[in-house]
Design a protein around this motif. Structure first.
Motif, PDB file in Angstrom:
ATOM      1  N   LEU A 101     -38.912 -11.602 -21.658  1.00 51.57           N
ATOM      2  CA  LEU A 101     -38.954 -12.696 -20.697  1.00 51.57           C
ATOM      3  C   LEU A 101     -38.982 -12.180 -19.260  1.00 51.57           C
ATOM      4  N   LYS A 116     -41.504 -17.811 -25.130  1.00 51.11           N
ATOM      5  CA  LYS A 116     -40.462 -18.491 -25.895  1.00 51.11           C
ATOM      6  C   LYS A 116     -41.012 -19.063 -27.199  1.00 51.11           C
ATOM      7  N   LYS A 119     -41.295 -16.158 -29.595  1.00 49.40           N
ATOM      8  CA  LYS A 119     -39.957 -15.814 -30.070  1.00 49.40           C
ATOM      9  C   LYS A 119     -39.490 -16.803 -31.137  1.00 49.40           C
ATOM     10  N   GLN A 120     -39.665 -18.084 -30.872  1.00 44.09           N
ATOM     11  CA  GLN A 120     -39.219 -19.103 -31.812  1.00 44.09           C
ATOM     12  C   GLN A 120     -39.975 -18.990 -33.126  1.00 44.09           C
TER      13      GLN A 120
END
Length: 207
Positions: A101, A116, A119-120
């Motif tokens: 990030l 994000k 990542k999720q």
């Protein structure tokens, strides 16, 4: 219950040194501890680290850099970190998701929302119980890094890149209750004292 503690920060902030202090402190409490680093930490992830740090054959695009970071991270989390935590082993990591990030988001300018989402998709809600962010002025950190020897591909970026990366880190740190900010410009003894005091405050409430 075992916990996942991550040390984050710019080059020259002293992450590896602080990681050693945290491991020693936990072991003195009678806990079983494993240390990791990112990118890397498994045989395949270490090969990906080499691609990110030392590739010379062609320019590494920022998108490929990001995906390599997450590929290495998934290998480490799935094959080492999660099994260790399930076996009641504490894990102390040198870097984790915040590095992507801050570096690829803040430094490179890749959309943080996209990072994000990646990542999720690959790690879900997995996250550290505590992040210790070692904050340092980028110029001071790079001076320290140069004293260690030759700089790798990322360490050779312009100062402005690290200033953006630091800004990304600080935004994350100020908006996360599971983070402690440590002034890494202090002497090693003072940084160690601040980190251990942080652990004393946080240990009973981690997670």
């Amino acid at each position: 219950m075992s916990q996942f503690i991550v040390i984050e920060g710019l080059e020259g902030a002293g992450k590896s040194t602080v990681q050693g202090h945290v491991v020693a402190w936990l072991e003195a409490k009678g806990l079983t501890v494993m240390r990791t680093r990112e990118p890397g930490g498994t045989p395949l992830a270490e090969k990906m680290r080499g691609l990110v740090k030392e590739v010379h054959e062609e320019p590494l695009t920022m998108e490929a850099e990001l995906l390599l970071m997450y590929a290495a991270r998934v290998q480490l989390v799935k094959n080492r970190i999660q099994p260790a935590l399930a076996a009641n082993t504490w894990v102390v990591g040198d870097r984790h998701d915040w590095s992507s990030l801050a570096y690829q988001g803040g430094g490179r300018g890749i959309d943080v929302k996209l990072i994000k989402q990646i990542k999720q998709a690959v790690l879900g809600d997995f996250s550290p119980n505590l992040v210790v962010y070692l904050d340092i002025d980028p110029a001071q950190g790079l001076d320290r890094a140069r004293m260690r020897g030759e700089l790798d591909r990322i360490e050779q970026e312009q100062l402005s890149f690290f200033e953006r990366t630091r800004a990304g880190y600080l935004q994350l740190a100020h908006n996360n209750s599971h983070c402690e900010i440590i002034d890494a410009s202090q002497s090693e003894a003072d940084v160690k004292a601040a980190v251990l005091a942080c652990l004393e405050r946080r240990l009973c409430t981690l997670g």
